[in-house]
Design a protein around this motif. Sequence first.
Motif, PDB file in Angstrom:
ATOM      1  N   PHE A 108       0.820  -1.208   0.000  1.00 53.32           N
ATOM      2  CA  PHE A 108       0.000   0.000   0.000  1.00 53.32           C
ATOM      3  C   PHE A 108       0.858   1.263   0.000  1.00 53.32           C
ATOM      4  CE2 PHE A 108      -3.141  -3.036   1.779  1.00 53.32           C
ATOM      5  CZ  PHE A 108      -4.123  -2.864   0.815  1.00 53.32           C
ATOM      6  N   ASN A 109       2.003   1.223   0.669  1.00 54.73           N
ATOM      7  CA  ASN A 109       2.864   2.417   0.721  1.00 54.73           C
ATOM      8  C   ASN A 109       3.292   2.868  -0.674  1.00 54.73           C
ATOM      9  OD1 ASN A 109       2.800   2.598   3.502  1.00 54.73           O
ATOM     10  ND2 ASN A 109       4.634   1.363   3.794  1.00 54.73           N
ATOM     11  N   ASN A 123      -7.717   5.609   2.330  1.00 50.82           N
ATOM     12  CA  ASN A 123      -8.055   4.201   2.122  1.00 50.82           C
ATOM     13  C   ASN A 123      -7.909   3.476   3.456  1.00 50.82           C
ATOM     14  OD1 ASN A 123      -8.441   1.644   1.098  1.00 50.82           O
ATOM     15  ND2 ASN A 123      -6.992   1.879  -0.595  1.00 50.82           N
ATOM     16  N   HIS A 124      -9.003   2.884   3.920  1.00 44.40           N
ATOM     17  CA  HIS A 124      -8.998   2.221   5.230  1.00 44.40           C
ATOM     18  C   HIS A 124      -9.264   0.721   5.099  1.00 44.40           C
ATOM     19  CE1 HIS A 124      -9.770   6.425   6.467  1.00 44.40           C
ATOM     20  NE2 HIS A 124      -9.158   6.088   7.586  1.00 44.40           N
ATOM     21  N   LEU A 160      -4.730   2.671   5.504  1.00 42.62           N
ATOM     22  CA  LEU A 160      -3.772   1.983   4.644  1.00 42.62           C
ATOM     23  C   LEU A 160      -2.923   2.954   3.840  1.00 42.62           C
ATOM     24  CD1 LEU A 160      -6.158  -0.816   3.309  1.00 42.62           C
ATOM     25  CD2 LEU A 160      -4.441  -1.026   5.122  1.00 42.62           C
ATOM     26  N   GLY A 161      -3.493   4.120   3.555  1.00 38.78           N
ATOM     27  CA  GLY A 161      -2.752   5.097   2.785  1.00 38.78           C
ATOM     28  C   GLY A 161      -3.613   6.279   2.400  1.00 38.78           C
ATOM     29  N   ASP A 201     -12.572   3.420  -2.330  1.00 46.03           N
ATOM     30  CA  ASP A 201     -12.272   2.495  -1.236  1.00 46.03           C
ATOM     31  C   ASP A 201     -11.368   1.346  -1.671  1.00 46.03           C
ATOM     32  OD1 ASP A 201     -13.679   3.808   0.792  1.00 46.03           O
ATOM     33  OD2 ASP A 201     -15.572   2.903   0.201  1.00 46.03           O
ATOM     34  N   THR A 202     -11.169   1.183  -2.969  1.00 40.84           N
ATOM     35  CA  THR A 202     -10.319   0.092  -3.472  1.00 40.84           C
ATOM     36  C   THR A 202      -9.415   0.615  -4.595  1.00 40.84           C
ATOM     37  OG1 THR A 202     -12.186  -0.581  -4.882  1.00 40.84           O
ATOM     38  CG2 THR A 202     -11.873  -1.795  -2.820  1.00 40.84           C
ATOM     39  N   SER A 203      -8.761   1.709  -4.308  1.00 37.85           N
ATOM     40  CA  SER A 203      -7.955   2.368  -5.334  1.00 37.85           C
ATOM     41  C   SER A 203      -6.726   1.563  -5.734  1.00 37.85           C
ATOM     42  CB  SER A 203      -7.523   3.755  -4.849  1.00 37.85           C
ATOM     43  OG  SER A 203      -6.802   3.663  -3.626  1.00 37.85           O
TER      44      SER A 203
END
Length: 487
Positions: free
Chosen positions: A5-6, A28-29, A37-38, A182-184
Amino acid sequence: MSYTFNDLHTQAIGGNWRDGNGTLYIQNHNPYSGELLGTASSASPNDLHAAYESADQVQKEWNGLNPYKRRDMLLELAVLLEKREAEITELIIDELGGTRLKAGFEIGLVKDMIKEAATYPLRMNGQILPSPVDGKENRVYRMPVGVVGVISPFNFPFFLSMKSVVTAVGAGNGVVIKPHEDTSVTGGTMIVQLFEEAGFPKGLVNAVLLDLSEIGDLFVSHPLNKVISFTGSTAVGKKIGELAGRYLKKASLELGGNSALIVLDDADIDYAVSAAVFSRFTHQGQICMSANRILVHESIKETFLEKYKETVASLKVGDPREDDTIIGPLINKKQADTLMNIIDNGIEEGAVPLLKGEANGSLVSPTILTEVTPDMKAAREELFGPAVSVLTFRTDEEALDIANASDYGLSGAIHTEDIERGAELAKRMETGMIHINDGTINDEPIVAFGGEKMSGIGRLNGDESLDAFTTKKWISVQHTKRAFPYS
């Protein structure tokens, strides 16, 4: 770049991985833990224009390659996916709350779709047609449209993005993806990374993370975008369809569903129960093909419900990282609240909860509503979560009437020992897909997929996807001099 994710919370435009120039931030969680997450800075209109420009320019390079070379690169993409499968599984679990079982299922669908798309470069067939004009030869070429815009949802983001992305690329096009916020990663930037790592030209596939308040209609209306492929809600799909029509663009719209699974009086009850559980509770019921309505013949209702409740109640609800979890979280608390409101409304209208789930943040345990009637909200609206409505019928005609009493028409299933009885009923169901003695959740790479009524417009997979992302060009050759009427 690693598959973390980073590294993937960024714009992927023209082969460059960079921040967007918008004024907003997209967070984004993890839907289970709530962990951040980011965060990505949003794309600006200029960023979106750069993505379309890149797809348009690089597409010409891509389509100029030998078709066999393009085929081989797509097959290499499938090999790379297998290499990266463990990492992608972890991303699916953390970003959208998919269980390990669901992640494996989704990745398997993507593998099959890539292998089908790999056949497209060798299927861009043309025709030589006769003419009523002496000495004329008519040539009809299948051509890529140029650039395809893909808008994907949050439930199966990897597959439902790749379903359009890889087939569009296989047909010779460039692509710009707008994944759900939400799901990038699994629906957008991770896909770009896969293509780049597999050796595809950089900038052929791009991903823009954006907020519509900054972009407005530009993703659809941009002049370089020739086809829009959208998968998501019917409400949003209507708006995209209107925009596409206004700008005379072709649109493929895969929208919501309210599928009925019918259990006739001669069905194998144990098998029908298994199919009904799978059809409703896979990925927490967040699938457009999920069986929202179970229609059971009144003569077997009690036996069916007893077995159905027992199986549903045994499904483990919880952490999607645990191997035996079947029901993980919904994508966010808003979705959970919406579902619980529909359930509560159904009970107020007279539905009887055989099993009543509870919500804890985005985690929702299963609900089975019985004594549901077709006019209730729980039977009319899509239940995008682990809840199901059970209705009963006395005759095949009544079952058909109930099944068709919906604005939607995506999928469905019929369980019976008499295959032809089921087939005749299936022909009369107002739905794009219907499966006899199976679940409602089916998607195969060479079979036409799509819905009727409010469930969408167009079909994808196999020849349908090839048609969706190509156009026909007529080139005639006059081999002898033609006699014109006035010169």
